[in-house]
Design a protein around this motif. Sequence first.
Motif, PDB file in Angstrom:
ATOM      1  N   GLU A 185       7.128  35.040  25.745  1.00  0.00           N
ATOM      2  CA  GLU A 185       8.165  34.007  25.734  1.00  0.00           C
ATOM      3  C   GLU A 185       9.527  34.607  26.027  1.00  0.00           C
ATOM      4  N   ASP A 186      10.405  33.716  26.444  1.00  0.00           N
ATOM      5  CA  ASP A 186      11.795  34.090  26.689  1.00  0.00           C
ATOM      6  C   ASP A 186      12.633  33.023  26.014  1.00  0.00           C
ATOM      7  N   LEU A 187      13.478  33.448  25.077  1.00  0.00           N
ATOM      8  CA  LEU A 187      14.270  32.479  24.311  1.00  0.00           C
ATOM      9  C   LEU A 187      15.232  31.704  25.198  1.00  0.00           C
ATOM     10  N   ARG A 188      15.435  32.182  26.405  1.00  0.00           N
ATOM     11  CA  ARG A 188      16.429  31.550  27.285  1.00  0.00           C
ATOM     12  C   ARG A 188      15.787  30.635  28.312  1.00  0.00           C
ATOM     13  N   ASP A 189      14.560  30.173  28.041  1.00  0.00           N
ATOM     14  CA  ASP A 189      13.869  29.340  29.029  1.00  0.00           C
ATOM     15  C   ASP A 189      14.168  27.849  28.876  1.00  0.00           C
ATOM     16  N   GLY A 190      15.075  27.506  27.971  1.00  0.00           N
ATOM     17  CA  GLY A 190      15.441  26.092  27.823  1.00  0.00           C
ATOM     18  C   GLY A 190      14.545  25.319  26.864  1.00  0.00           C
ATOM     19  N   ARG A 191      13.519  25.966  26.363  1.00  0.00           N
ATOM     20  CA  ARG A 191      12.647  25.289  25.403  1.00  0.00           C
ATOM     21  C   ARG A 191      13.060  25.689  23.991  1.00  0.00           C
ATOM     22  N   ILE A 192      12.638  24.903  23.034  1.00  0.00           N
ATOM     23  CA  ILE A 192      12.900  25.301  21.648  1.00  0.00           C
ATOM     24  C   ILE A 192      11.856  26.350  21.233  1.00  0.00           C
ATOM     25  N   HIS A 193      12.316  27.293  20.458  1.00  0.00           N
ATOM     26  CA  HIS A 193      11.445  28.337  19.931  1.00  0.00           C
ATOM     27  C   HIS A 193      11.605  28.361  18.421  1.00  0.00           C
ATOM     28  N   LYS A 194      10.479  28.437  17.738  1.00  0.00           N
ATOM     29  CA  LYS A 194      10.554  28.392  16.283  1.00  0.00           C
ATOM     30  C   LYS A 194      10.006  29.689  15.691  1.00  0.00           C
ATOM     31  N   PHE A 195      10.634  30.082  14.591  1.00  0.00           N
ATOM     32  CA  PHE A 195      10.195  31.277  13.887  1.00  0.00           C
ATOM     33  C   PHE A 195      10.176  30.981  12.392  1.00  0.00           C
ATOM     34  N   SER A 196       9.206  31.555  11.708  1.00  0.00           N
ATOM     35  CA  SER A 196       9.145  31.330  10.265  1.00  0.00           C
ATOM     36  C   SER A 196       9.386  32.635   9.535  1.00  0.00           C
ATOM     37  N   LEU A 197      10.037  32.496   8.396  1.00  0.00           N
ATOM     38  CA  LEU A 197      10.434  33.663   7.617  1.00  0.00           C
ATOM     39  C   LEU A 197      10.141  33.359   6.160  1.00  0.00           C
ATOM     40  N   ASP A 198       9.616  34.334   5.480  1.00  0.00           N
ATOM     41  CA  ASP A 198       9.321  34.135   4.068  1.00  0.00           C
ATOM     42  C   ASP A 198      10.524  34.584   3.239  1.00  0.00           C
ATOM     43  N   ILE A 199      11.114  33.641   2.513  1.00  0.00           N
ATOM     44  CA  ILE A 199      12.259  33.975   1.651  1.00  0.00           C
ATOM     45  C   ILE A 199      11.933  33.473   0.241  1.00  0.00           C
ATOM     46  N   GLY A 200      11.787  34.414  -0.645  1.00  0.00           N
ATOM     47  CA  GLY A 200      11.508  34.033  -2.037  1.00  0.00           C
ATOM     48  C   GLY A 200      10.236  33.204  -2.161  1.00  0.00           C
ATOM     49  N   GLY A 201       9.230  33.530  -1.390  1.00  0.00           N
ATOM     50  CA  GLY A 201       7.960  32.808  -1.477  1.00  0.00           C
ATOM     51  C   GLY A 201       7.937  31.487  -0.729  1.00  0.00           C
ATOM     52  N   GLU A 202       9.036  31.154  -0.097  1.00  0.00           N
ATOM     53  CA  GLU A 202       9.096  29.881   0.625  1.00  0.00           C
ATOM     54  C   GLU A 202       9.177  30.160   2.123  1.00  0.00           C
ATOM     55  N   SER A 203       8.489  29.331   2.897  1.00  0.00           N
ATOM     56  CA  SER A 203       8.519  29.524   4.345  1.00  0.00           C
ATOM     57  C   SER A 203       9.706  28.785   4.931  1.00  0.00           C
ATOM     58  N   VAL A 204      10.627  29.518   5.531  1.00  0.00           N
ATOM     59  CA  VAL A 204      11.837  28.945   6.124  1.00  0.00           C
ATOM     60  C   VAL A 204      11.710  29.072   7.637  1.00  0.00           C
ATOM     61  N   ARG A 205      12.049  28.006   8.350  1.00  0.00           N
ATOM     62  CA  ARG A 205      11.892  28.030   9.811  1.00  0.00           C
ATOM     63  C   ARG A 205      13.247  28.069  10.510  1.00  0.00           C
ATOM     64  N   LEU A 206      13.247  28.853  11.595  1.00  0.00           N
ATOM     65  CA  LEU A 206      14.436  28.917  12.452  1.00  0.00           C
ATOM     66  C   LEU A 206      14.117  28.261  13.788  1.00  0.00           C
ATOM     67  N   LEU A 207      15.147  27.766  14.414  1.00  0.00           N
ATOM     68  CA  LEU A 207      14.980  27.144  15.731  1.00  0.00           C
ATOM     69  C   LEU A 207      16.014  27.746  16.669  1.00  0.00           C
ATOM     70  N   ILE A 208      15.535  28.223  17.795  1.00  0.00           N
ATOM     71  CA  ILE A 208      16.438  28.840  18.780  1.00  0.00           C
ATOM     72  C   ILE A 208      16.218  28.152  20.108  1.00  0.00           C
ATOM     73  N   MET A 209      17.339  27.881  20.774  1.00  0.00           N
ATOM     74  CA  MET A 209      17.233  27.167  22.049  1.00  0.00           C
ATOM     75  C   MET A 209      18.437  27.472  22.933  1.00  0.00           C
ATOM     76  N   LYS A 210      18.184  27.593  24.215  1.00  0.00           N
ATOM     77  CA  LYS A 210      19.287  27.755  25.170  1.00  0.00           C
ATOM     78  C   LYS A 210      19.711  26.362  25.626  1.00  0.00           C
ATOM     79  N   LYS A 211      21.006  26.087  25.450  1.00  0.00           N
ATOM     80  CA  LYS A 211      21.517  24.753  25.793  1.00  0.00           C
ATOM     81  C   LYS A 211      21.855  24.695  27.275  1.00  0.00           C
TER      82      LYS A 211
END
Lengths: 328, 462
Positions: free
Chosen positions: B351-377
């Motif tokens: 993948e390439d974060l700059r392809d214009g699509r949304i990209h999601k990532f999950s991260l474990d913080i304190g036992g909880e799954s937190v999601r990030l969203l990255i997108m090139k506008k």
Amino acid sequence: MSRGIPVLAFLRSRTLTVWLVGLFILYYLTMAVWVGEAFGRYVSHLSTSNFFRAFTLLFFINVVLRVIDACRASWPAKARFFLLLPLMAGLVVLLFSFFMSLNMRKAHWAPPLGVGDVISVPWEAQSYRIEAVVPALEKKVLRTDNDTRIFDYEPGLTMMSTEGERYSIGAFPPRKVGSTYFHVLMFGIGPGIELRKNNEIVSKGYMALRLISFGSVDTFEIQPFPYKFSLSIIPNRILKKGKETARDYDLAKPKYRVEIVKGDSVIAEAETETSVRFDGDMELSFFEPDDWVLLEIVRDPFVIWFVAGLAMLAVGAILYPCTLFLRK
Amino acid sequence: MSRFVLEALFIGVKEGLLAALCFFLARAYLKNAELGFLKRPILAGLGMVFLASFTVMTIGVTAEARDVIVKMTGYVFGLFYLFSVGALFHATGTDLLGPLAGVAEKRGVLLPLAFVLTVLYFAPDMAGSSLYVADLAFMANSPGLIFAAAGSGFALSLAAGYGLIRRGKVDLSRLFGLPQLLLSLALIKLLTGGVRGFAELSLIPAVQAGLQKFIHDVVHQTFVLLMTPDHPILSTTTWDFVGVLFGEAVGLWLSLVLLVLPLALFVWKHFGEPESVPASLAVPARRRMFLKALRDQRVMKSIPVFLFLLCIVSVWFIQKGAGASNLYLPEAKPATAEGGVVVIPLQSPLEDLRDGRIHKFSLDIGGESVRLLIMKKPDGTLSVCLDACEICAPDGYGQAKEHVVCIYCMTPIPFDTVGKPGGCNPIPLEALVTDKDVRVTVDNIAEKWALMKSGQSKGGKE
């Protein structure tokens, strides 16, 4: 004896079937909505909890008795009987083998194995030496944007017993050696790593990391050193032609993205095919990687019954509609 | 009329009509079964549900309680469907109650049972819809108008429904035995049990997902027993065979079969029952009349079942994830933090974060799954946000042609506004974008996630 007849009548009743199926559905619904992974939990309970085993056995007895009754009822019409038989028998065999397999299966997952490693089967006085690993990737790999492949081939290995017999083990189907099944679960690349301090080698060997699919990051440490190493495979070359991008990987001499952490700080980052210096007098070098596989070793005398049950059920499901055209 | 007011009105009308329809059907059954005394506990249950919904709307509830309410709607459908199938089998000769049959007919049992089942059936929907109306009021400029629209819609539709029942001479009592009533209630819940206004009208996508998960798990367990390894390392031909069984088409068909099979068995058994005429009816004409009446009764009693089958088969393939199916919904890839910083490469082989699509990532913080969203506008800048907004439940975002869409409320967010705080926009994060990667501190992510959960970040304030 007089008490036995009502009990038997209850055990073979449709009422019991409906209740047991209904209770299972209620259990599944409740677990699926409120807890999650309902079926996985049920399978796990089947091999550990006597309550679930008793429930399943009761269901099995009910099914067997009702199958016997159905077969008896259809026996006068022989054609109907033989058309129903595969489905009925398949159901019994499948339920039986599923239950027995879950409770009797012994499985062992060997740690990542490469050439020269020895596997010992826990339930047999037998060990095998890995003679060769069949890699799942070509040495030179080209991937484009549209390419969703992760592997190029099915991996495998060749192992030799203490008696000198050789066996080829693939991913699927599993290979039976003696009473044990072997098959490859996963393939990976183990970078060759050399750690030097003041130009003296302090550690050298292969590290079985999960670097496939390319770009995946895995970490390792080398005791007693206080560093955490993060590694991922990146393309040796990136080729662009118009809008198309291709990534060229040379797995004989991979290019790695390396990040080295000491405590909470990143002390070094590099993209290299050879080595990276860090923390003054330390150096991490790479040499040609080795291939590794994960092997699953299973002893299960009922798996063949399970396969037979599935096959009979499939045949029975095809034949069953034909009984609808026959008179009872 | 703003979209929020219209939606609130729709929700009120829907709930009112549902309450009236369900009461009408229950009344038909009670009349047929001579159980008129159960009307009072049913009305008491409805009253209790209405009070509880009003309370929920005004005091507010935690995210966990919201989750419970949403889950209850699907759970109650499953329960009523299960009860209806059991009742169908009981009605066709499989005595499920045995020695408990006498107990089940006592008033002391039936009165509380009717009350509990009424509350169980209506509470999740009404509470869920009330909460959604409260959310609409929060998003709208005039909350009073939202509540008024919902309340008046509910009252008017309930009154209209009641009026029609009283005026109309339709007698459905011949259609409804207990199994048919329970099945009809289950069908109504399945078709109209969504609690997110226009975004989620029915429970069909949720039920499909649940049944498909079951099929997926059974298939998966079968392959585990057969010692089949992870699919990426199987040969293409083998995986193509295995992959079919995990495919959406097979899942949809098998889940439909699972849902309709008990009803099909009922119909088969119902019409296959032998027609035994009492020996006292010696006159052939009377025997013929008896048989006709018996057959008519069987047809009448099976009409609700056929209706259920027809409805389900009609909408099953149309409604498959109708809301979210047109959106691009990427899986969140796991990300790890090193030294308190999450580092995500701009470019990796897949993948390439700059392809214009949304990209999601999950991260474990304190036992909880937190999601990030990255997108090139469209302006070329990279937007790094939480995969959650300040207002809705953190279901995340999908991508349409020119918008990202909040999955919870289906609000479209133009690409240009992604990264700007406020409203239903994804919550922006402080990120450092280098020429190789994106870096976000774990502290920033945790702080924004906690604020989002507490609701304190509402209004676009950071």
